[in-house]
Design a protein around this motif. Structure first.
Motif, PDB file in Angstrom:
ATOM      1  N   ALA A   1       6.235  11.023 -16.175  1.00  3.21           N
ATOM      2  CA  ALA A   1       5.802  10.670 -15.659  1.00  3.21           C
ATOM      3  C   ALA A   1       6.101  11.175 -14.108  1.00  3.21           C
ATOM      4  N   MET A   2       7.257  10.927 -13.555  1.00  2.00           N
ATOM      5  CA  MET A   2       7.335  12.060 -12.166  1.00  2.00           C
ATOM      6  C   MET A   2       7.412  12.822 -11.945  1.00  2.00           C
ATOM      7  N   THR A   3       7.636  13.457 -12.932  1.00  5.81           N
ATOM      8  CA  THR A   3       7.989  15.301 -12.617  1.00  5.81           C
ATOM      9  C   THR A   3       6.408  16.312 -13.641  1.00  5.81           C
TER      10      THR A   3
ATOM     11  N   ASN B   1      17.563   7.612   1.568  1.00  7.00           N
ATOM     12  CA  ASN B   1      16.733   9.020   1.705  1.00  7.00           C
ATOM     13  C   ASN B   1      15.563   8.560   2.374  1.00  7.00           C
ATOM     14  N   GLY B   2      15.705   7.350   2.855  1.00 13.44           N
ATOM     15  CA  GLY B   2      14.629   6.621   4.148  1.00 13.44           C
ATOM     16  C   GLY B   2      12.946   6.363   3.848  1.00 13.44           C
ATOM     17  N   ARG B   3      12.969   5.968   2.027  1.00 13.73           N
ATOM     18  CA  ARG B   3      12.137   6.111   1.303  1.00 13.73           C
ATOM     19  C   ARG B   3      11.478   4.951   1.007  1.00 13.73           C
ATOM     20  N   ILE B   4       9.968   4.602   0.708  1.00 14.06           N
ATOM     21  CA  ILE B   4      10.177   3.399   0.109  1.00 14.06           C
ATOM     22  C   ILE B   4       9.554   3.223  -1.645  1.00 14.06           C
ATOM     23  N   PRO B   5       9.671   2.458  -2.548  1.00 16.86           N
ATOM     24  CA  PRO B   5      10.548   1.308  -2.393  1.00 16.86           C
ATOM     25  C   PRO B   5      11.958   1.292  -2.146  1.00 16.86           C
ATOM     26  N   ALA B   6      12.468   0.240  -2.628  1.00 15.30           N
ATOM     27  CA  ALA B   6      14.004   0.430  -2.649  1.00 15.30           C
ATOM     28  C   ALA B   6      13.600  -1.438  -3.362  1.00 15.30           C
TER      29      ALA B   6
ATOM     30  N   MET C   1       0.818  -1.234   0.066  1.00 16.16           N
ATOM     31  CA  MET C   1       0.168  -0.609  -0.085  1.00 16.16           C
ATOM     32  C   MET C   1       0.702   1.095   0.050  1.00 16.16           C
ATOM     33  N   SER C   2       1.910   0.987  -0.956  1.00 17.71           N
ATOM     34  CA  SER C   2       2.467   2.716  -0.947  1.00 17.71           C
ATOM     35  C   SER C   2       3.125   2.156  -2.468  1.00 17.71           C
ATOM     36  N   ARG C   3       3.801   3.491  -2.728  1.00 17.63           N
ATOM     37  CA  ARG C   3       4.303   2.784  -4.337  1.00 17.63           C
ATOM     38  C   ARG C   3       5.279   2.315  -4.375  1.00 17.63           C
ATOM     39  N   ALA C   4       5.111   0.859  -3.896  1.00 18.52           N
ATOM     40  CA  ALA C   4       6.081  -0.289  -3.745  1.00 18.52           C
ATOM     41  C   ALA C   4       5.286  -0.905  -5.057  1.00 18.52           C
ATOM     42  N   SER C   5       4.101  -0.160  -4.768  1.00 17.06           N
ATOM     43  CA  SER C   5       2.893  -1.544  -5.670  1.00 17.06           C
ATOM     44  C   SER C   5       3.452  -1.291  -6.986  1.00 17.06           C
ATOM     45  N   ARG C   6       4.010  -0.287  -7.905  1.00 22.11           N
ATOM     46  CA  ARG C   6       4.621   0.139  -8.904  1.00 22.11           C
ATOM     47  C   ARG C   6       5.146  -0.378  -9.268  1.00 22.11           C
ATOM     48  N   CYS C   7       6.090  -0.961  -8.420  1.00 19.43           N
ATOM     49  CA  CYS C   7       7.087  -2.064  -8.524  1.00 19.43           C
ATOM     50  C   CYS C   7       7.083  -3.643  -7.987  1.00 19.43           C
TER      51      CYS C   7
ATOM     52  N   PHE D   1      16.742   3.289  -5.877  1.00 16.50           N
ATOM     53  CA  PHE D   1      15.910   3.596  -5.002  1.00 16.50           C
ATOM     54  C   PHE D   1      14.462   4.240  -6.399  1.00 16.50           C
ATOM     55  N   GLU D   2      14.232   4.512  -6.267  1.00 14.36           N
ATOM     56  CA  GLU D   2      13.102   6.066  -6.894  1.00 14.36           C
ATOM     57  C   GLU D   2      12.364   4.392  -8.216  1.00 14.36           C
ATOM     58  N   SER D   3      10.641   4.178  -7.578  1.00 16.54           N
ATOM     59  CA  SER D   3       9.754   3.396  -8.196  1.00 16.54           C
ATOM     60  C   SER D   3      10.517   3.853  -9.273  1.00 16.54           C
TER      61      SER D   3
HETATM   62  N1  GSH Z   1      10.227   9.466  -5.958  1.00 15.56           N
HETATM   63  C1  GSH Z   1       9.948   7.839  -4.575  1.00 15.56           C
HETATM   64  C2  GSH Z   1       9.066   8.723  -3.223  1.00 15.56           C
HETATM   65  C3  GSH Z   1       8.820   7.557  -2.476  1.00 15.56           C
HETATM   66  C4  GSH Z   1       7.998   7.991  -1.767  1.00 15.56           C
HETATM   67  O1  GSH Z   1       8.197   8.854  -1.013  1.00 15.56           O
HETATM   68  N2  GSH Z   1       7.524   7.050  -0.393  1.00 15.56           N
HETATM   69  C5  GSH Z   1       6.712   7.130   0.287  1.00 15.56           C
HETATM   70  C6  GSH Z   1       5.600   6.189   0.483  1.00 15.56           C
HETATM   71  S1  GSH Z   1       4.636   5.716  -1.055  1.00 15.56           S
HETATM   72  C7  GSH Z   1       7.684   7.076   1.536  1.00 15.56           C
HETATM   73  O2  GSH Z   1       8.571   5.881   1.581  1.00 15.56           O
HETATM   74  N3  GSH Z   1       7.251   7.805   2.722  1.00 15.56           N
HETATM   75  C8  GSH Z   1       8.314   7.505   3.376  1.00 15.56           C
HETATM   76  C9  GSH Z   1       8.601   9.760   3.790  1.00 15.56           C
HETATM   77  O3  GSH Z   1       8.887  10.676   3.444  1.00 15.56           O
HETATM   78  O4  GSH Z   1       9.121   9.817   4.995  1.00 15.56           O
HETATM   79  C10 GSH Z   1      10.015   7.199  -5.698  1.00 15.56           C
HETATM   80  O5  GSH Z   1       9.175   7.042  -6.491  1.00 15.56           O
HETATM   81  O6  GSH Z   1       9.802   6.236  -5.028  1.00 15.56           O
END
Ligand code: GSH
Length: 205
Positions: A100-102, A49-54, A10-16, A63-65
């Motif tokens: 799409a991203m920008t 970056n502390g974000r998902i997905p990776a 349930m996050s941008r990980a769904s793209r991958c 990193f970056e979906s």
């Molecule tokens: N541009 C990144 C964005 C990733 C992103 O923002 N993921 C969110 C979840 S959908 C996240 O991890 N947020 C946690 C945070 O920003 O601290 C990508 O597409 O992978």
């Protein structure tokens, strides 16, 4: 297992996850949550970056979906057509993914944050409306690109469609945007949205 995708579905990980399901390769999904878990020191070693997905593909960590999707399509396509054959089409796929991203993601997120994701008291309809207004131009570009062809690169579904749909496709899912003014986009959203691999990825949610 060689291919490990970090991030709850349930996050941008769904793209991958959608891409992995299209490719049909074995993978492991490590369900790191974006709130808290992704900022812990052990995960920051994987994605600073502390974000998902990776992704960890046999030691290659990305990193970056949509960059992950381009990598997966290029490496594991195996004749499925996700990664285009010609170099020109490969460049077009990279172009559409960056676009799409920008061009799409910021206004799509402005609409969805302020109509769906944020708690109601924090929503601002003016920001959602401004997002819709900003989307008019990229949606016009997509409408023209899909004129006379079912998919962005021609007759076959590719990583270009998956990446653009993964960003824009959220909007109709939540019923918060109408696409009546762009019938080619509306038909393409439906066509891509009916793919079994997408249903399998969403089924993990
Ligand atoms: N541009 C990144 C964005 C990733 C992103 O923002 N993921 C969110 C979840 S959908 C996240 O991890 N947020 C946690 C945070 O920003 O601290 C990508 O597409 O992978």
């Amino acid at each position: 297992m060689a291919v490990k995708l970090y991030g709850i579905p349930m996050s941008r990980a769904s793209r991958c996850l959608w891409m992995l399901e299209e490719l049909g390769i074995p993978y492991e999904n490590v369900p790191v949550h974006f709130l808290g878990e992704a900022q812990k020191p052990e995960f920051l070693k994987i994605n600073p970056n502390g974000r998902i997905p990776a992704l960890d593909d046999d030691g290659l960590v990305l990193f970056e979906s949509l960059a992950i999707n381009l990598h997966l399509a290029r490496k594991y396509d195996g004749g499925k057509g996700l990664w285009p054959k010609s170099q020109d089409d490969q460049s077009r796929a990279i172009q559409w993914s960056i676009w799409a991203m920008t061009e799409l993601e910021p206004p799509v997120m402005a609409v969805l944050q302020n109509r769906v994701f944020l708690p109601e008291p924090q929503r601002n309809e003016a920001v959602a409306k401004a997002g819709e207004a900003t989307l008019a131009r990229p949606l016009g570009v997509l409408e023209s690109a899909l004129s006379g062809r079912p998919y962005l690169l021609g007759d076959g579904f590719s990583v270009a469609d998956l990446d653009v749909h993964a960003v824009l496709g959220l909007a109709p899912t939540f019923g918060k945007m109408k696409f009546d003014a762009t019938p080619n986009v509306a038909a393409w959203l439906k066509r891509c949205g009916e793919r079994p691999a997408l249903a399998r990825a969403m089924g993990r949610r």
